[in-house]
Design a protein around this motif. Structure first.
Motif, PDB file in Angstrom:
ATOM      1  N   LYS A   6       9.764   1.427 -25.040  1.00  0.00           N
ATOM      2  CA  LYS A   6      10.588   1.578 -26.233  1.00  0.00           C
ATOM      3  C   LYS A   6      10.012   2.677 -27.140  1.00  0.00           C
ATOM      4  O   LYS A   6      10.734   3.551 -27.615  1.00  0.00           O
ATOM      5  CB  LYS A   6      10.603   0.239 -26.987  1.00  0.00           C
ATOM      6  N   GLN A   7       8.677   2.596 -27.333  1.00  0.00           N
ATOM      7  CA  GLN A   7       7.978   3.580 -28.159  1.00  0.00           C
ATOM      8  C   GLN A   7       8.121   4.989 -27.577  1.00  0.00           C
ATOM      9  O   GLN A   7       8.303   5.951 -28.310  1.00  0.00           O
ATOM     10  CB  GLN A   7       6.502   3.189 -28.216  1.00  0.00           C
ATOM     11  N   LEU A   8       8.055   5.088 -26.236  1.00  0.00           N
ATOM     12  CA  LEU A   8       8.185   6.394 -25.579  1.00  0.00           C
ATOM     13  C   LEU A   8       9.567   6.981 -25.869  1.00  0.00           C
ATOM     14  O   LEU A   8       9.711   8.180 -26.089  1.00  0.00           O
ATOM     15  CB  LEU A   8       7.978   6.251 -24.065  1.00  0.00           C
ATOM     16  N   GLY A   9      10.564   6.103 -25.873  1.00  0.00           N
ATOM     17  CA  GLY A   9      11.929   6.542 -26.194  1.00  0.00           C
ATOM     18  C   GLY A   9      12.002   7.105 -27.611  1.00  0.00           C
ATOM     19  O   GLY A   9      12.603   8.159 -27.839  1.00  0.00           O
ATOM     20  N   TYR A  10      11.355   6.417 -28.552  1.00  0.00           N
ATOM     21  CA  TYR A  10      11.344   6.895 -29.951  1.00  0.00           C
ATOM     22  C   TYR A  10      10.700   8.272 -30.042  1.00  0.00           C
ATOM     23  O   TYR A  10      11.180   9.152 -30.746  1.00  0.00           O
ATOM     24  CB  TYR A  10      10.593   5.917 -30.858  1.00  0.00           C
ATOM     25  N   TYR A  11       9.562   8.440 -29.330  1.00  0.00           N
ATOM     26  CA  TYR A  11       8.879   9.738 -29.367  1.00  0.00           C
ATOM     27  C   TYR A  11       9.786  10.833 -28.817  1.00  0.00           C
ATOM     28  O   TYR A  11       9.805  11.952 -29.314  1.00  0.00           O
ATOM     29  CB  TYR A  11       7.563   9.684 -28.582  1.00  0.00           C
ATOM     30  N   GLY A  12      10.542  10.509 -27.760  1.00  0.00           N
ATOM     31  CA  GLY A  12      11.493  11.472 -27.181  1.00  0.00           C
ATOM     32  C   GLY A  12      12.505  11.911 -28.232  1.00  0.00           C
ATOM     33  O   GLY A  12      12.802  13.109 -28.361  1.00  0.00           O
ATOM     34  N   ILE A  13      13.000  10.941 -29.001  1.00  0.00           N
ATOM     35  CA  ILE A  13      13.980  11.270 -30.056  1.00  0.00           C
ATOM     36  C   ILE A  13      13.332  12.159 -31.126  1.00  0.00           C
ATOM     37  O   ILE A  13      13.917  13.138 -31.573  1.00  0.00           O
ATOM     38  CB  ILE A  13      14.555   9.973 -30.677  1.00  0.00           C
ATOM     39  N   PHE A  14      12.083  11.806 -31.499  1.00  0.00           N
ATOM     40  CA  PHE A  14      11.353  12.627 -32.488  1.00  0.00           C
ATOM     41  C   PHE A  14      11.288  14.080 -32.035  1.00  0.00           C
ATOM     42  O   PHE A  14      11.512  15.005 -32.807  1.00  0.00           O
ATOM     43  CB  PHE A  14       9.921  12.103 -32.694  1.00  0.00           C
ATOM     44  N   THR A  41       2.478  16.859 -30.040  1.00  0.00           N
ATOM     45  CA  THR A  41       1.756  16.679 -28.770  1.00  0.00           C
ATOM     46  C   THR A  41       0.398  16.016 -29.020  1.00  0.00           C
ATOM     47  O   THR A  41       0.015  15.069 -28.339  1.00  0.00           O
ATOM     48  CB  THR A  41       1.550  18.054 -28.079  1.00  0.00           C
ATOM     49  N   VAL A  42      -0.294  16.532 -30.040  1.00  0.00           N
ATOM     50  CA  VAL A  42      -1.612  15.966 -30.375  1.00  0.00           C
ATOM     51  C   VAL A  42      -1.455  14.515 -30.825  1.00  0.00           C
ATOM     52  O   VAL A  42      -2.195  13.620 -30.394  1.00  0.00           O
ATOM     53  CB  VAL A  42      -2.299  16.798 -31.489  1.00  0.00           C
ATOM     54  N   LEU A  43      -0.433  14.295 -31.665  1.00  0.00           N
ATOM     55  CA  LEU A  43      -0.217  12.945 -32.196  1.00  0.00           C
ATOM     56  C   LEU A  43       0.071  11.938 -31.085  1.00  0.00           C
ATOM     57  O   LEU A  43      -0.504  10.847 -31.045  1.00  0.00           O
ATOM     58  CB  LEU A  43       0.961  12.993 -33.187  1.00  0.00           C
ATOM     59  N   ILE A  44       0.928  12.330 -30.154  1.00  0.00           N
ATOM     60  CA  ILE A  44       1.265  11.437 -29.039  1.00  0.00           C
ATOM     61  C   ILE A  44       0.036  11.179 -28.174  1.00  0.00           C
ATOM     62  O   ILE A  44      -0.245  10.045 -27.781  1.00  0.00           O
ATOM     63  CB  ILE A  44       2.425  12.035 -28.203  1.00  0.00           C
ATOM     64  N   GLY A  45      -0.713  12.253 -27.921  1.00  0.00           N
ATOM     65  CA  GLY A  45      -1.926  12.124 -27.114  1.00  0.00           C
ATOM     66  C   GLY A  45      -2.946  11.197 -27.750  1.00  0.00           C
ATOM     67  O   GLY A  45      -3.743  10.561 -27.068  1.00  0.00           O
ATOM     68  N   MET A  46      -2.914  11.098 -29.074  1.00  0.00           N
ATOM     69  CA  MET A  46      -3.843  10.194 -29.778  1.00  0.00           C
ATOM     70  C   MET A  46      -3.271   8.795 -29.947  1.00  0.00           C
ATOM     71  O   MET A  46      -3.957   7.794 -29.776  1.00  0.00           O
ATOM     72  CB  MET A  46      -4.131  10.758 -31.179  1.00  0.00           C
ATOM     73  N   MET A  47      -1.989   8.744 -30.324  1.00  0.00           N
ATOM     74  CA  MET A  47      -1.395   7.459 -30.710  1.00  0.00           C
ATOM     75  C   MET A  47      -1.116   6.537 -29.519  1.00  0.00           C
ATOM     76  O   MET A  47      -1.304   5.323 -29.611  1.00  0.00           O
ATOM     77  CB  MET A  47      -0.084   7.677 -31.477  1.00  0.00           C
ATOM     78  N   LEU A  52      -0.222  15.098 -21.121  1.00  0.00           N
ATOM     79  CA  LEU A  52       0.395  16.092 -20.239  1.00  0.00           C
ATOM     80  C   LEU A  52       1.926  16.014 -20.304  1.00  0.00           C
ATOM     81  O   LEU A  52       2.609  17.032 -20.346  1.00  0.00           O
ATOM     82  CB  LEU A  52      -0.091  15.901 -18.790  1.00  0.00           C
ATOM     83  N   ALA A  53       2.445  14.777 -20.325  1.00  0.00           N
ATOM     84  CA  ALA A  53       3.901  14.610 -20.401  1.00  0.00           C
ATOM     85  C   ALA A  53       4.427  15.182 -21.718  1.00  0.00           C
ATOM     86  O   ALA A  53       5.460  15.874 -21.734  1.00  0.00           O
ATOM     87  CB  ALA A  53       4.258  13.136 -20.272  1.00  0.00           C
ATOM     88  N   LEU A  97       8.996  22.770 -22.536  1.00  0.00           N
ATOM     89  CA  LEU A  97      10.423  22.943 -22.222  1.00  0.00           C
ATOM     90  C   LEU A  97      11.229  23.195 -23.493  1.00  0.00           C
ATOM     91  O   LEU A  97      12.069  24.108 -23.536  1.00  0.00           O
ATOM     92  CB  LEU A  97      10.961  21.684 -21.509  1.00  0.00           C
ATOM     93  N   LEU A  98      10.925  22.402 -24.515  1.00  0.00           N
ATOM     94  CA  LEU A  98      11.675  22.551 -25.768  1.00  0.00           C
ATOM     95  C   LEU A  98      11.339  23.879 -26.455  1.00  0.00           C
ATOM     96  O   LEU A  98      12.216  24.523 -27.028  1.00  0.00           O
ATOM     97  CB  LEU A  98      11.395  21.366 -26.707  1.00  0.00           C
TER      98      LEU A  98
END
Lengths: 213, 287
Positions: A14-22, A44-50, A91-92, A99-100
């Motif tokens: 669910k959280q991964l989905g939210y990050y995708g939307i962000f 990217t840094v935030l996701i890698g940490m959080m 990495l993801a 890509l973005l």
């Protein structure tokens, strides 16, 4: 070990989905000139940490480690799973950002050349690996709750330190940095990130082997 | 008979509590009940067996292997149910199957799904919406679907209603029909163990105070109710624990058959595991 990684993905889907939307929202904000492209690096840094921290928090809440250590995955599988998941997360996030970023540069070429953006992204990935290499043993040792404060301090020290160094470099403009150092700098950063991550894994394994569950 | 678990002189010292010189076996084809009051050391023993905590001394052999040197191989053949559900609330029971099939070599997904159906566990419902009983049944389904030879259950029936407990105990009895299977189950609900256990190990303050075949123990011990004068005539060697009130005395007596022969005028009733526990833990020790 793969079972542990898969578990983290399912727990956080669910959280991964939210990050995708962000990511999509920030891309839109970048294209519309509301925010600079650097915001995507920060994501990217935030996701890698959080994300690693979130998996620890969920595991603590469910008391998962006590059960997981009683399965064939064992203590080593738990620790290896965390390191693989953290690496996959950063990495993801980097692939998605790349890509973005490509899409953004195609839509607005005036934002700058793509290769510079991708190099900046790679540096962010390596820095995130260094942060994770420091944070993961702390999370293994103290759990998510106690590590929260430590990670905030860590974040401030690393980024505050980087900013301070930047200002210092500005003040010391007259000093000539040797060419070999500048050439070796990318390699040194890669070495620090990869080597630090591997050393960190063995430290965490040692900590978790001794932990009473 | 091969033993699924062999524990010799197990010691774990926490300072304020010590698991002291615990020795017992879990033979194949049997259910062994680990009983004792809260804090007696049941969970500590199980954690030592599973290497979740480091033992200070002693030996533990699991399915013929040392529990630390052969940990991975042994754990492929062990199903575990802990005293609380350890699956994340954001998962669904079908997710649990998908995760565990990547962890256990012998994972039987079809059997897991059969058990979910049997236990009335909806596969797509989030675990946060499961009741405690449902979560416990999911843990048991997960333990069984790993196709283990040994089940280790720590207070797996605690907090469940009698109907669910009965259903789960039947599942355990089914499992142990195979002579190559064994169960170690810890519980302070001794009525469950009276139904399911072949052997009983009673832990009290970190030490094994009683162990043996359950039926033999229930035959061996009896509950004596008499006046103080009658109690005074009884050879203290028969008495395990005594509780005295103003008007009468109750005592746990050992060697019931012999006691009845020697004191035919006194009434000795059959005991339950609960009574054996209560008298040993709370009764005055008779020297």
């Amino acid at each position: 070990m793969m079972g542990m990684v898969y578990k983290d993905v399912l727990v956080l889907r669910k959280q991964l989905g939210y990050y995708g939307i962000f990511f999509l929202v920030y891309t839109f904000l970048t294209v519309t000139d509301v925010m600079p492209p650097a915001i995507m690096y920060a994501m990217t840094v935030l996701i890698g940490m959080m994300l690693p921290m979130s998996t620890f928090a969920y595991d603590d809440l469910a008391r998962w480690n006590k059960y997981a250590a009683a399965t064939p995955a064992g203590r080593r599988g738990i620790v290896a799973g965390k390191y693989v998941f953290s690496l996959l997360a950063v990495l993801a996030a980097a692939v998605l950002t790349a890509l973005l970023l490509t899409a953004v540069v195609v839509l607005k070429p005036e934002l700058g050349p793509l290769d510079e953006g991708l190099i900046g992204l790679l540096i962010c990935v390596l820095i995130t690996m260094v942060i994770d290499a420091v944070m993961l043993p702390v999370l293994v040792k103290f759990g998510a709750e106690k590590s929260r404060l430590i990670s905030i301090v860590l974040f401030v020290v690393i980024f505050g330190g980087a900013m301070l160094l930047g200002q210092l470099a500005g003040a010391l403009e007259g000093i000539v940095i040797p060419g070999w150092f500048l050439t070796a700098l990318p390699g040194l950063l890669v070495l620090l990130a990869v080597g630090g991550y591997i050393i960190s894994y063995f430290i965490s394994r040692g900590i978790f082997e001794k932990k009473e569950l | 008979m091969e033993n699924a678990i062999e524990i010799r002189h197990l010691t774990k010292d926490y300072g304020s509590f010590k698991l002291d010189d615990v020795t017992f076996d879990v033979p194949m084809g049997t259910v062994v009940g680990l009983i004792g009051e809260n804090g007696a050391g049941k969970s500590t023993t199980i954690k030592c067996i599973l290497n979740l905590i480091r033992r200070d001394g002693g030996e533990i052999v699991l399915l013929g292997r040392d529990n630390i040197a052969g940990e991975r191989e042994a754990k492929e053949e062990i199903g575990v149910v802990l005293d609380e559900s350890t699956f994340h609330d954001t998962l669904r029971s079908l997710d649990v199957g998908k995760i565990l099939r990547k962890i256990y070599k012998n994972w039987d997904q079809r059997f897991f799904e059969q058990l979910l159906k049997k236990f009335d566990l909806p596969g797509k419902k989030l675990l946060k919406d499961y009741s405690r009983g449902m979560k416990m049944k999911l843990s048991i389904a997960a333990a069984l679907a790993a196709r283990p030879r040994l089940l280790i259950l720590d207070e797996a029936t605690g907090g469940l209603d009698p109907v669910v407990r009965d259903e789960i105990l039947d599942q355990f009895l089914d499992f142990v029909q195979d002579e190559d299977h064994a169960i170690l189950i810890s519980s302070h609900i001794t009525s469950d163990l009276e139904k399911a256990a072949d052997y009983v190990v009673y832990l009290h303050k970190g030490r094994v105070v009683l162990q043996g075949a359950k039926d033999e123990l229930l035959e061996e011990y009896g509950r004596l109710v008499c006046g103080q004068a009658d109690l005074g005539r009884v050879d203290p060697a028969f008495l395990v624990g005594v509780r005295e009130s103003q008007f009468s005395c109750e005592a746990l007596v050992r060697d019931r058959e012999k006691f009845v022969r020697l004191y035919p005028e006194l009434t000795v009733d059959r005991v339950t595991l609960d009574e054996i526990m209560v008298f040993t833990a709370k009764g005055d020790v008779v020297s």
